[in-house]
Write a protein that holds these residues in place. Structure first.
Motif, PDB file in Angstrom:
ATOM      1  N   THR A  70     -13.030  -7.490   4.272  1.00  7.76           N
ATOM      2  CA  THR A  70     -12.172  -8.603   4.674  1.00  7.76           C
ATOM      3  C   THR A  70     -12.810  -9.939   4.308  1.00  7.76           C
ATOM      4  O   THR A  70     -12.149 -10.837   3.766  1.00  7.76           O
ATOM      5  CB  THR A  70     -11.885  -8.549   6.184  1.00  7.76           C
ATOM      6  N   GLU A  71     -14.097 -10.069   4.577  1.00  9.34           N
ATOM      7  CA  GLU A  71     -14.795 -11.323   4.262  1.00  9.34           C
ATOM      8  C   GLU A  71     -14.830 -11.572   2.765  1.00  9.34           C
ATOM      9  O   GLU A  71     -14.641 -12.701   2.307  1.00  9.34           O
ATOM     10  CB  GLU A  71     -16.214 -11.280   4.825  1.00  9.34           C
ATOM     11  N   ALA A  72     -15.057 -10.514   1.986  1.00 12.31           N
ATOM     12  CA  ALA A  72     -15.195 -10.677   0.534  1.00 12.31           C
ATOM     13  C   ALA A  72     -13.854 -10.804  -0.181  1.00 12.31           C
ATOM     14  O   ALA A  72     -13.707 -11.601  -1.105  1.00 12.31           O
ATOM     15  CB  ALA A  72     -15.986  -9.505  -0.043  1.00 12.31           C
ATOM     16  N   LEU A  73     -12.876 -10.009   0.230  1.00 10.26           N
ATOM     17  CA  LEU A  73     -11.594  -9.983  -0.480  1.00 10.26           C
ATOM     18  C   LEU A  73     -10.565 -10.942   0.108  1.00 10.26           C
ATOM     19  O   LEU A  73      -9.555 -11.231  -0.542  1.00 10.26           O
ATOM     20  CB  LEU A  73     -11.020  -8.559  -0.470  1.00 10.26           C
ATOM     21  N   GLN A  74     -10.799 -11.383   1.317  1.00  9.64           N
ATOM     22  CA  GLN A  74      -9.897 -12.287   2.038  1.00  9.64           C
ATOM     23  C   GLN A  74      -8.468 -11.753   2.005  1.00  9.64           C
ATOM     24  O   GLN A  74      -8.227 -10.652   2.464  1.00  9.64           O
ATOM     25  CB  GLN A  74     -10.051 -13.707   1.523  1.00  9.64           C
ATOM     26  N   GLY A  75      -7.526 -12.515   1.479  1.00  7.72           N
ATOM     27  CA  GLY A  75      -6.119 -12.102   1.503  1.00  7.72           C
ATOM     28  C   GLY A  75      -5.850 -10.815   0.737  1.00  7.72           C
ATOM     29  O   GLY A  75      -4.903 -10.093   1.049  1.00  7.72           O
ATOM     30  N   ASP A  76      -6.666 -10.512  -0.254  1.00  7.93           N
ATOM     31  CA  ASP A  76      -6.464  -9.291  -1.042  1.00  7.93           C
ATOM     32  C   ASP A  76      -6.843  -8.021  -0.281  1.00  7.93           C
ATOM     33  O   ASP A  76      -6.560  -6.922  -0.745  1.00  7.93           O
ATOM     34  CB  ASP A  76      -7.242  -9.363  -2.359  1.00  7.93           C
ATOM     35  N   VAL A  77      -7.455  -8.167   0.886  1.00 10.42           N
ATOM     36  CA  VAL A  77      -7.778  -6.979   1.678  1.00 10.42           C
ATOM     37  C   VAL A  77      -6.498  -6.253   2.102  1.00 10.42           C
ATOM     38  O   VAL A  77      -6.491  -5.039   2.299  1.00 10.42           O
ATOM     39  CB  VAL A  77      -8.670  -7.322   2.897  1.00 10.42           C
ATOM     40  N   VAL A  78      -5.388  -7.003   2.165  1.00  9.81           N
ATOM     41  CA  VAL A  78      -4.101  -6.404   2.504  1.00  9.81           C
ATOM     42  C   VAL A  78      -3.695  -5.379   1.447  1.00  9.81           C
ATOM     43  O   VAL A  78      -3.123  -4.338   1.763  1.00  9.81           O
ATOM     44  CB  VAL A  78      -3.015  -7.495   2.667  1.00  9.81           C
ATOM     45  N   LYS A  79      -4.020  -5.664   0.187  1.00  8.60           N
ATOM     46  CA  LYS A  79      -3.721  -4.709  -0.887  1.00  8.60           C
ATOM     47  C   LYS A  79      -4.477  -3.403  -0.670  1.00  8.60           C
ATOM     48  O   LYS A  79      -3.939  -2.322  -0.904  1.00  8.60           O
ATOM     49  CB  LYS A  79      -4.092  -5.306  -2.246  1.00  8.60           C
ATOM     50  N   VAL A  80      -5.721  -3.507  -0.224  1.00 10.57           N
ATOM     51  CA  VAL A  80      -6.518  -2.302   0.051  1.00 10.57           C
ATOM     52  C   VAL A  80      -5.884  -1.510   1.187  1.00 10.57           C
ATOM     53  O   VAL A  80      -5.655  -0.304   1.076  1.00 10.57           O
ATOM     54  CB  VAL A  80      -7.984  -2.672   0.398  1.00 10.57           C
ATOM     55  N   VAL A  81      -5.588  -2.192   2.284  1.00 10.96           N
ATOM     56  CA  VAL A  81      -5.011  -1.514   3.452  1.00 10.96           C
ATOM     57  C   VAL A  81      -3.671  -0.877   3.105  1.00 10.96           C
ATOM     58  O   VAL A  81      -3.422   0.290   3.442  1.00 10.96           O
ATOM     59  CB  VAL A  81      -4.857  -2.483   4.642  1.00 10.96           C
ATOM     60  N   ASN A  82      -2.816  -1.605   2.410  1.00 11.91           N
ATOM     61  CA  ASN A  82      -1.497  -1.066   2.070  1.00 11.91           C
ATOM     62  C   ASN A  82      -1.591   0.133   1.135  1.00 11.91           C
ATOM     63  O   ASN A  82      -0.853   1.105   1.296  1.00 11.91           O
ATOM     64  CB  ASN A  82      -0.606  -2.149   1.455  1.00 11.91           C
ATOM     65  N   ARG A  83      -2.492   0.079   0.163  1.00 14.07           N
ATOM     66  CA  ARG A  83      -2.631   1.194  -0.768  1.00 14.07           C
ATOM     67  C   ARG A  83      -3.187   2.429  -0.040  1.00 14.07           C
ATOM     68  O   ARG A  83      -2.674   3.530  -0.198  1.00 14.07           O
ATOM     69  CB  ARG A  83      -3.544   0.776  -1.929  1.00 14.07           C
ATOM     70  N   VAL A  84      -4.213   2.240   0.780  1.00 11.86           N
ATOM     71  CA  VAL A  84      -4.780   3.359   1.541  1.00 11.86           C
ATOM     72  C   VAL A  84      -3.718   3.910   2.499  1.00 11.86           C
ATOM     73  O   VAL A  84      -3.536   5.128   2.604  1.00 11.86           O
ATOM     74  CB  VAL A  84      -6.060   2.939   2.297  1.00 11.86           C
ATOM     75  N   ALA A  85      -2.991   3.028   3.177  1.00  6.65           N
ATOM     76  CA  ALA A  85      -1.937   3.469   4.103  1.00  6.65           C
ATOM     77  C   ALA A  85      -0.888   4.296   3.367  1.00  6.65           C
ATOM     78  O   ALA A  85      -0.417   5.314   3.884  1.00  6.65           O
ATOM     79  CB  ALA A  85      -1.292   2.268   4.780  1.00  6.65           C
ATOM     80  N   HIS A  86      -0.528   3.872   2.168  1.00  7.78           N
ATOM     81  CA  HIS A  86       0.452   4.626   1.382  1.00  7.78           C
ATOM     82  C   HIS A  86      -0.050   6.046   1.120  1.00  7.78           C
ATOM     83  O   HIS A  86       0.682   7.017   1.329  1.00  7.78           O
ATOM     84  CB  HIS A  86       0.733   3.906   0.056  1.00  7.78           C
ATOM     85  N   TYR A  87      -1.291   6.174   0.660  1.00 10.93           N
ATOM     86  CA  TYR A  87      -1.837   7.507   0.378  1.00 10.93           C
ATOM     87  C   TYR A  87      -1.942   8.348   1.647  1.00 10.93           C
ATOM     88  O   TYR A  87      -1.609   9.535   1.648  1.00 10.93           O
ATOM     89  CB  TYR A  87      -3.205   7.400  -0.299  1.00 10.93           C
ATOM     90  N   VAL A  88      -2.398   7.745   2.729  1.00  8.68           N
ATOM     91  CA  VAL A  88      -2.551   8.486   3.995  1.00  8.68           C
ATOM     92  C   VAL A  88      -1.188   8.943   4.505  1.00  8.68           C
ATOM     93  O   VAL A  88      -0.985  10.130   4.790  1.00  8.68           O
ATOM     94  CB  VAL A  88      -3.274   7.622   5.056  1.00  8.68           C
ATOM     95  N   HIS A  89      -0.241   8.019   4.610  1.00  9.13           N
ATOM     96  CA  HIS A  89       1.078   8.358   5.149  1.00  9.13           C
ATOM     97  C   HIS A  89       1.791   9.388   4.280  1.00  9.13           C
ATOM     98  O   HIS A  89       2.408  10.321   4.813  1.00  9.13           O
ATOM     99  CB  HIS A  89       1.934   7.108   5.295  1.00  9.13           C
ATOM    100  N   THR A  90       1.709   9.241   2.973  1.00  8.88           N
ATOM    101  CA  THR A  90       2.384  10.173   2.071  1.00  8.88           C
ATOM    102  C   THR A  90       1.806  11.574   2.203  1.00  8.88           C
ATOM    103  O   THR A  90       2.545  12.550   2.389  1.00  8.88           O
ATOM    104  CB  THR A  90       2.287   9.691   0.609  1.00  8.88           C
ATOM    105  N   ALA A  91       0.492  11.690   2.117  1.00 10.73           N
ATOM    106  CA  ALA A  91      -0.139  13.013   2.200  1.00 10.73           C
ATOM    107  C   ALA A  91       0.124  13.670   3.547  1.00 10.73           C
ATOM    108  O   ALA A  91       0.461  14.858   3.620  1.00 10.73           O
ATOM    109  CB  ALA A  91      -1.645  12.898   1.955  1.00 10.73           C
ATOM    110  N   VAL A  92      -0.020  12.918   4.608  1.00 10.13           N
ATOM    111  CA  VAL A  92       0.138  13.485   5.952  1.00 10.13           C
ATOM    112  C   VAL A  92       1.575  13.948   6.185  1.00 10.13           C
ATOM    113  O   VAL A  92       1.803  15.071   6.653  1.00 10.13           O
ATOM    114  CB  VAL A  92      -0.308  12.461   7.022  1.00 10.13           C
ATOM    115  N   THR A  93       2.555  13.122   5.842  1.00  5.43           N
ATOM    116  CA  THR A  93       3.948  13.520   6.100  1.00  5.43           C
ATOM    117  C   THR A  93       4.381  14.676   5.192  1.00  5.43           C
ATOM    118  O   THR A  93       5.112  15.555   5.632  1.00  5.43           O
ATOM    119  CB  THR A  93       4.924  12.337   5.944  1.00  5.43           C
ATOM    120  N   GLU A  94       3.920  14.679   3.950  1.00  2.93           N
ATOM    121  CA  GLU A  94       4.290  15.773   3.053  1.00  2.93           C
ATOM    122  C   GLU A  94       3.622  17.088   3.436  1.00  2.93           C
ATOM    123  O   GLU A  94       4.104  18.155   3.064  1.00  2.93           O
ATOM    124  CB  GLU A  94       3.961  15.410   1.601  1.00  2.93           C
ATOM    125  N   LEU A  95       2.539  17.008   4.194  1.00  2.48           N
ATOM    126  CA  LEU A  95       1.839  18.221   4.614  1.00  2.48           C
ATOM    127  C   LEU A  95       1.982  18.436   6.124  1.00  2.48           C
ATOM    128  O   LEU A  95       1.048  18.812   6.819  1.00  2.48           O
ATOM    129  CB  LEU A  95       0.372  18.164   4.179  1.00  2.48           C
TER     130      LEU A  95
END
Length: 161
Positions: A70-95
């Motif tokens: 968060t400190e290093a990426l500032q506003g771009d940390v949202v891109k990390v969270v959203n991308r990880v959330a996408h992978y987590v939510h997709t894998a979990v719901t599909e399985l």
């Protein structure tokens, strides 16, 4: 005019109550929503009801070194969270699982035996979900690019998502 205003006001209140109910369900999760619903009798909370035993597999996933990201990426940390959330939510719901709660960089996940799925199959599905998330994240060029940012690498040398 008064009748029109009062029906309009009633609709606003009804929408607000529905919104509040959906926010409660998000906050308490699937199980908490069912518990609240079962204990609400005639508009009042009745806590004398017994509980239910539920078989489930719980998983927890979080983004390593999130404060430094968060400190290093500032506003771009949202891109990390959203991308990880996408992978987590997709894998979990599909399985056969359900994302139960997200708190910033952390995800609580639940798999329950349903229908023809046995407890063993649910456990296998949960493990496969995590394996799939790790593989998807390791293949993601956007996450790799963000992790290699000089500001993040200075703070956390060798960082990978």
């Amino acid at each position: 005019q008064r009748v029109k205003d009062s029906s309009s006001d009633l609709m606003v209140v009804e929408r607000a109550i529905k919104k509040f109910g959906s926010l409660l369900q998000l906050g308490f999760g699937e199980a908490g929503g069912r518990i609240i619903q079962a204990n609400m009798v005639d508009g009042a909370m009745d806590v004398s009801h017994g509980g239910n035993v539920t078989q489930a597999v719980f998983g927890f996933c979080d983004i390593r070194k999130f404060s430094q990201c968060t400190e290093a990426l500032q506003g771009d940390v949202v891109k990390v969270v959203n991308r990880v959330a996408h992978y987590v939510h997709t894998a979990v719901t599909e399985l056969h699982g359900a994302p139960n709660k997200n708190i910033g960089d952390a995800f609580l996940l639940v798999w329950k035996p349903k229908g023809k799925l046995s407890a063993s199959q649910v456990a296998d599905s949960s493990l496969l979900s995590f394996i799939r998330v790790v593989i998807e994240i390791s293949r993601c060029k956007e996450l790799e690019r963000l992790a290699k940012r000089p500001t993040l690498q200075r703070r956390v040398p060798g960082y990978r998502v």
